[in-house]
Design a protein around this motif. Structure first.
Motif, mmCIF file in Angstrom:
data_model
loop_
_atom_site.group_PDB
_atom_site.id
_atom_site.type_symbol
_atom_site.label_atom_id
_atom_site.label_comp_id
_atom_site.label_asym_id
_atom_site.label_seq_id
_atom_site.Cartn_x
_atom_site.Cartn_y
_atom_site.Cartn_z
ATOM 1 N N UNK A 131 6.952 7.957 12.207
ATOM 2 C CA UNK A 131 6.264 9.112 12.788
ATOM 3 C C UNK A 131 5.253 9.740 11.823
ATOM 4 N N UNK A 132 5.003 9.048 10.698
ATOM 5 C CA UNK A 132 3.971 9.506 9.760
ATOM 6 C C UNK A 132 4.375 10.694 8.919
ATOM 7 N N UNK A 133 5.707 10.927 8.795
ATOM 8 C CA UNK A 133 6.195 12.052 7.980
ATOM 9 C C UNK A 133 6.592 11.564 6.592
ATOM 10 N N UNK A 134 6.654 12.503 5.651
ATOM 11 C CA UNK A 134 7.010 12.134 4.281
ATOM 12 C C UNK A 134 8.486 11.764 4.184
ATOM 13 N N UNK A 135 8.770 10.766 3.378
ATOM 14 C CA UNK A 135 10.147 10.326 3.149
ATOM 15 C C UNK A 135 10.109 9.200 2.135
ATOM 16 N N UNK A 136 11.188 8.453 2.043
ATOM 17 C CA UNK A 136 11.196 7.301 1.143
ATOM 18 C C UNK A 136 10.790 6.048 1.919
ATOM 19 N N UNK A 137 9.825 5.327 1.350
ATOM 20 C CA UNK A 137 9.277 4.129 1.996
ATOM 21 C C UNK A 137 9.784 2.899 1.241
ATOM 22 N N UNK A 138 10.192 1.823 1.955
ATOM 23 C CA UNK A 138 10.621 0.610 1.260
ATOM 24 C C UNK A 138 9.612 0.170 0.192
ATOM 25 N N UNK A 139 10.148 -0.261 -0.942
ATOM 26 C CA UNK A 139 9.328 -0.444 -2.145
ATOM 27 C C UNK A 139 8.246 -1.525 -2.038
ATOM 28 N N UNK A 140 8.554 -2.640 -1.377
ATOM 29 C CA UNK A 140 7.558 -3.721 -1.307
ATOM 30 C C UNK A 140 6.339 -3.308 -0.468
ATOM 31 N N UNK A 141 6.532 -2.811 0.774
ATOM 32 C CA UNK A 141 5.355 -2.364 1.535
ATOM 33 C C UNK A 141 4.593 -1.224 0.848
ATOM 34 N N UNK A 142 5.345 -0.326 0.202
ATOM 35 C CA UNK A 142 4.703 0.777 -0.521
ATOM 36 C C UNK A 142 3.830 0.229 -1.647
ATOM 37 N N UNK A 143 4.333 -0.797 -2.317
ATOM 38 C CA UNK A 143 3.563 -1.448 -3.385
ATOM 39 C C UNK A 143 2.284 -2.094 -2.876
ATOM 40 N N UNK A 144 2.366 -2.679 -1.688
ATOM 41 C CA UNK A 144 1.172 -3.290 -1.080
ATOM 42 C C UNK A 144 0.111 -2.223 -0.807
ATOM 43 N N UNK A 145 0.542 -1.084 -0.261
ATOM 44 C CA UNK A 145 -0.409 0.001 0.030
ATOM 45 C C UNK A 145 -1.054 0.532 -1.256
ATOM 46 N N UNK A 146 -0.269 0.582 -2.318
ATOM 47 C CA UNK A 146 -0.779 1.031 -3.622
ATOM 48 C C UNK A 146 -1.845 0.057 -4.131
ATOM 49 N N UNK A 147 -1.610 -1.231 -3.922
ATOM 50 C CA UNK A 147 -2.583 -2.264 -4.313
ATOM 51 C C UNK A 147 -3.899 -2.088 -3.551
ATOM 52 N N UNK A 148 -3.783 -1.925 -2.235
ATOM 53 C CA UNK A 148 -4.979 -1.769 -1.397
ATOM 54 C C UNK A 148 -5.793 -0.558 -1.850
ATOM 55 N N UNK A 149 -5.074 0.540 -2.133
ATOM 56 C CA UNK A 149 -5.726 1.776 -2.564
ATOM 57 C C UNK A 149 -6.459 1.571 -3.901
ATOM 58 N N UNK A 150 -5.789 0.918 -4.844
ATOM 59 C CA UNK A 150 -6.371 0.698 -6.171
ATOM 60 C C UNK A 150 -7.626 -0.162 -6.097
ATOM 61 N N UNK A 151 -7.619 -1.135 -5.200
ATOM 62 C CA UNK A 151 -8.773 -2.039 -5.069
ATOM 63 C C UNK A 151 -9.777 -1.544 -4.013
ATOM 64 N N UNK A 152 -9.641 -0.261 -3.648
ATOM 65 C CA UNK A 152 -10.564 0.377 -2.687
ATOM 66 C C UNK A 152 -10.680 -0.370 -1.359
ATOM 67 N N UNK A 153 -9.543 -0.872 -0.888
ATOM 68 C CA UNK A 153 -9.516 -1.546 0.414
ATOM 69 C C UNK A 153 -8.947 -0.554 1.429
ATOM 70 N N UNK A 154 -9.789 -0.079 2.322
ATOM 71 C CA UNK A 154 -9.370 0.900 3.326
ATOM 72 C C UNK A 154 -8.980 0.170 4.617
#
Length: 281
Positions: A131-154
């Protein structure tokens, strides 16, 4: 083609976490604590838990591992988790999966206090993610999103295809990309024509544990390919689910295996544990 260097990025994140952990100790007198439940003698699980413990130590996070024999009863594991729920010095509880077949995994995961669910597997945290609310996100998918953000992939407006629909990776990955306004396609073992889906993807995320599943003809030119799979070949080498040598030249970005998503998973576990400790503070 650019290689997404997960190893380098994870190192930078872990260094930042170590600074924030030290700050928390100095300002609030709180040391983040992580407890791991390890059942049985699976070599891969033991190796992974060792890596987690080493990463915690380097970041200044207190960690403890509860090792249990594979013959352990459901009741004994449940008692251990309830005890850790009550322990004020433990911020994160992680149950190393898979558990032996006689153990009800869902019941065990749902017993963890959602505020200490640093793996993000509890239904409460999963619901918040959906539902798009803050909480704990599974680590592997969260890591993927962090990668995309770092490499400026929107991901906004991009076609994303997730191959693999597990509760640990595929489904939360789809939710994160959907929350980032990508158009998301989820494929699984019963998908009729896998290539039909993967060929349309601007962002292709694969995590099923089958070496060489994604071949060159299944990927469009300029795609961003995130390989979460990890497979050990007969010669002992580690490879992902993507035929890296053939696929890489077609991509705009690609993650290697090893050295891609793997190191990011542990970095995100530390990040979630620090987050839990800050919420306690």
């Amino acid at each position: 083609m650019q290689i997404i260097d997960g190893k380098k990025l994870a190192k930078e994140i872990r260094e930042q976490i170590a600074k924030e952990v030290e700050e928390l100790k100095q300002t609030k007198n709180i040391t983040p604590g992580l407890a791991v439940v390890l059942v049985g003698d699976d070599p891969a699980s033991h190796a992974y838990v060792k890596m987690k413990a080493k990463a915690c130590k380097e970041a200044g996070i207190y960690s403890i591992t509860h090792e249990m024999p594979s013959s352990i009863s459901q009741d004994e594991i449940e008692k251990t988790i309830l005890m850790m729920n009550q322990n004020p010095n433990i911020d994160g509880i992680l149950v190393q999966l898979p558990l032996p077949s006689h153990i009800d995994t869902t019941k065990i995961l749902e017993l963890i206090d959602p505020k200490k669910d640093v793996d993000g597997f509890h239904a409460y945290n999963f619901g918040r993610l959906m539902t798009g609310l803050d909480g704990f996100v599974p680590c592997t998918p969260l890591g993927v999103m962090e990668m995309l953000k770092t490499y400026n992939i929107d991901p906004k407006g991009k076609d994303a295809c997730i191959v693999g629909a597990s509760n640990i990776v595929g489904k939360p990955m789809a939710a994160l990309l959907l929350n980032a306004f990508a158009t998301v396609d989820i494929c699984h073992i019963y998908t009729k024509d896998l290539a039909e889906h993967t060929k349309r993807a601007d962002i292709l995320v694969v995590g099923v544990g089958k070496a060489g599943l994604i071949t060159e003809d299944m990927v469009k030119d300029g795609a961003i390919v995130i390989d979460i799979g990890i497979n050990r070949l007969e010669d002992g080498s580690l490879v992902g689910d993507v035929d890296y040598e053939a696929v890489a030249p077609k991509c705009s970005y690609i993650t290697p295996v090893p050295g891609g998503v793997g190191p990011m998973t542990i970095a995100m576990l530390l990040k979630n544990t620090l987050k839990a400790a800050k919420e306690r503070a």
